[in-house]
Design a protein around this motif. Structure first.
Motif, PDB file in Angstrom:
ATOM      1  N   UNK A 132      -2.367 -31.605 -14.601  1.00 62.21           N
ATOM      2  CA  UNK A 132      -3.108 -30.440 -14.931  1.00 62.21           C
ATOM      3  C   UNK A 132      -2.389 -29.491 -15.815  1.00 62.21           C
ATOM      4  N   UNK A 166      -3.128 -37.397  -2.509  1.00 59.15           N
ATOM      5  CA  UNK A 166      -3.508 -36.486  -1.309  1.00 59.15           C
ATOM      6  C   UNK A 166      -4.143 -35.402  -1.399  1.00 59.15           C
ATOM      7  N   UNK A 167      -3.918 -34.753  -2.705  1.00 59.31           N
ATOM      8  CA  UNK A 167      -4.671 -33.632  -2.890  1.00 59.31           C
ATOM      9  C   UNK A 167      -3.493 -32.478  -3.212  1.00 59.31           C
ATOM     10  N   UNK A 168      -2.324 -32.936  -2.850  1.00 64.09           N
ATOM     11  CA  UNK A 168      -1.029 -31.872  -2.993  1.00 64.09           C
ATOM     12  C   UNK A 168      -0.838 -31.663  -4.415  1.00 64.09           C
ATOM     13  N   UNK A 169      -0.656 -30.366  -4.616  1.00 70.51           N
ATOM     14  CA  UNK A 169      -0.275 -29.870  -6.317  1.00 70.51           C
ATOM     15  C   UNK A 169       0.878 -29.765  -6.331  1.00 70.51           C
ATOM     16  N   UNK A 183      -7.610 -24.595  -2.250  1.00 70.15           N
ATOM     17  CA  UNK A 183      -6.071 -24.594  -2.308  1.00 70.15           C
ATOM     18  C   UNK A 183      -5.618 -23.034  -2.466  1.00 70.15           C
ATOM     19  N   UNK A 232     -10.669 -26.802 -11.234  1.00 70.68           N
ATOM     20  CA  UNK A 232     -10.056 -25.821 -10.568  1.00 70.68           C
ATOM     21  C   UNK A 232     -10.639 -24.328 -10.978  1.00 70.68           C
ATOM     22  N   UNK A 279     -11.572 -26.140  -5.770  1.00 66.48           N
ATOM     23  CA  UNK A 279     -11.448 -27.347  -6.766  1.00 66.48           C
ATOM     24  C   UNK A 279     -12.852 -28.363  -6.340  1.00 66.48           C
ATOM     25  N   UNK A 325       1.910 -24.809  -4.303  1.00 69.29           N
ATOM     26  CA  UNK A 325       0.590 -25.029  -3.676  1.00 69.29           C
ATOM     27  C   UNK A 325       0.760 -25.633  -2.347  1.00 69.29           C
ATOM     28  N   UNK A 326      -0.147 -25.319  -1.493  1.00 67.83           N
ATOM     29  CA  UNK A 326      -0.430 -26.229  -0.177  1.00 67.83           C
ATOM     30  C   UNK A 326      -1.179 -27.445  -0.398  1.00 67.83           C
ATOM     31  N   UNK A 327      -1.383 -28.241   0.804  1.00 68.51           N
ATOM     32  CA  UNK A 327      -2.219 -29.402   0.529  1.00 68.51           C
ATOM     33  C   UNK A 327      -3.781 -29.109   0.359  1.00 68.51           C
ATOM     34  N   UNK A 333      -7.710 -20.889  -4.739  1.00 68.19           N
ATOM     35  CA  UNK A 333      -8.295 -21.753  -5.771  1.00 68.19           C
ATOM     36  C   UNK A 333      -9.601 -22.848  -5.094  1.00 68.19           C
ATOM     37  N   UNK A 369      -7.058 -23.247 -15.700  1.00 63.62           N
ATOM     38  CA  UNK A 369      -6.687 -24.840 -15.505  1.00 63.62           C
ATOM     39  C   UNK A 369      -7.388 -25.668 -16.400  1.00 63.62           C
ATOM     40  N   UNK A 370      -6.934 -26.612 -17.051  1.00 64.35           N
ATOM     41  CA  UNK A 370      -7.669 -27.740 -17.894  1.00 64.35           C
ATOM     42  C   UNK A 370      -8.416 -28.504 -16.493  1.00 64.35           C
ATOM     43  N   UNK A 428       1.137 -29.154 -13.737  1.00 63.61           N
ATOM     44  CA  UNK A 428       1.079 -29.531 -12.334  1.00 63.61           C
ATOM     45  C   UNK A 428       0.556 -31.038 -12.195  1.00 63.61           C
TER      46      UNK A 428
END
Lengths: 117, 114
Positions: free
Chosen positions: B90, B41-44, A91, A43, A37, A108-110, A35, B104-105, B36
């Motif tokens: 999200x 940090x960006x991690x989902x 992502x 996203x 973002x 998901x990864x970071x 993905x 995704x929203x 989600x």
């Protein structure tokens, strides 16, 4: 168990250079997703692999972007001749299978934060 | 037109109950809505899901959903909110005809004040 691993976490490239992003899915997961973002677009789905085979790349820009999964332990997203508008967080996610939740749940990864100057 | 719609931001105080709203468009008989949380940090992080076949609202720890299928609306409810619940939430739609790729929203930014 390690989660999805993405490297590098941050990458800065000059306009026109190539960028390769790496993703290592969770061991045993058969599906891998990419993905993108951004603040403007949010996203966006790019592509996904199942058992290393490309299944759906409908979200991939037709030019300059390519993704591969040479083995079950990693996938790469390559951007050739990067442009400033490619700047985004990329992502990667993996899931067990496509048979519905919870197997379908994507982890998901970071992310890799790409900045093209 | 947005297929999945969320409000931009909201806030609450610690220990309160927080409700985040999501509306979606689909013509599928079977679909899945997932929630989600994206950390700073960006991690989902996956929180909870509800399928269109579920007859009861799902719950996972302090997270639950209120599913209004006829309105094509689903809310995430966070009970006993904590400052560490702050982040962007999200809502995502997953449909069979699109190979279950997540739609995704735009996310709702939540701030929980101590």
């Amino acid at each position: 168990n390690a989660g999805v691993i993405q490297t590098p976490r941050h990458k800065v490239t000059g306009k026109g250079q190539e960028a390769t992003l790496w993703c290592e899915p969770i061991s045993g997961h058969s599906a891998v997703f990419w993905y993108r973002q951004t603040i403007v677009q949010g996203l966006e789905f790019l592509t996904y692999f199942r058992n290393q085979a490309p299944i759906d790349d409908s979200g991939m820009p037709k030019e300059r972007f390519s993704a591969q999964m040479p083995n079950q332990s990693h996938s790469t997203l390559k951007i050739q001749s990067t442009q400033p508008q490619d700047s985004a967080v990329y992502l990667c996610a993996s899931s067990l299978d496509r048979l519905g939740p919870p197997q379908d749940t994507q982890y998901f990864g970071p992310g890799t934060r790409l900045l093209v100057l | 037109a947005q297929k999945v719609t969320q409000v931009q931001s909201t806030g609450s105080s610690q220990w309160g109950e927080v409700t985040l709203h999501c509306s979606y468009e689909t013509s599928e008989y079977f679909y899945v809505i997932l929630w989600y949380k994206q950390l700073f940090s960006g991690e989902m992080v996956f929180l909870i899901y509800q399928t269109s076949f579920d007859t009861q609202n799902q719950r996972n720890s302090r997270y639950s959903v209120v599913f209004q299928k006829s309105l094509k609306s689903i809310s995430l409810v966070i009970s006993a909110s904590q400052p560490e619940d702050s982040g962007t939430y999200f809502c995502a739609l997953s449909e069979p005809h699109s190979n279950y790729q997540l739609i995704w929203g735009s996310g709702t930014k939540l701030i929980i004040k101590p």
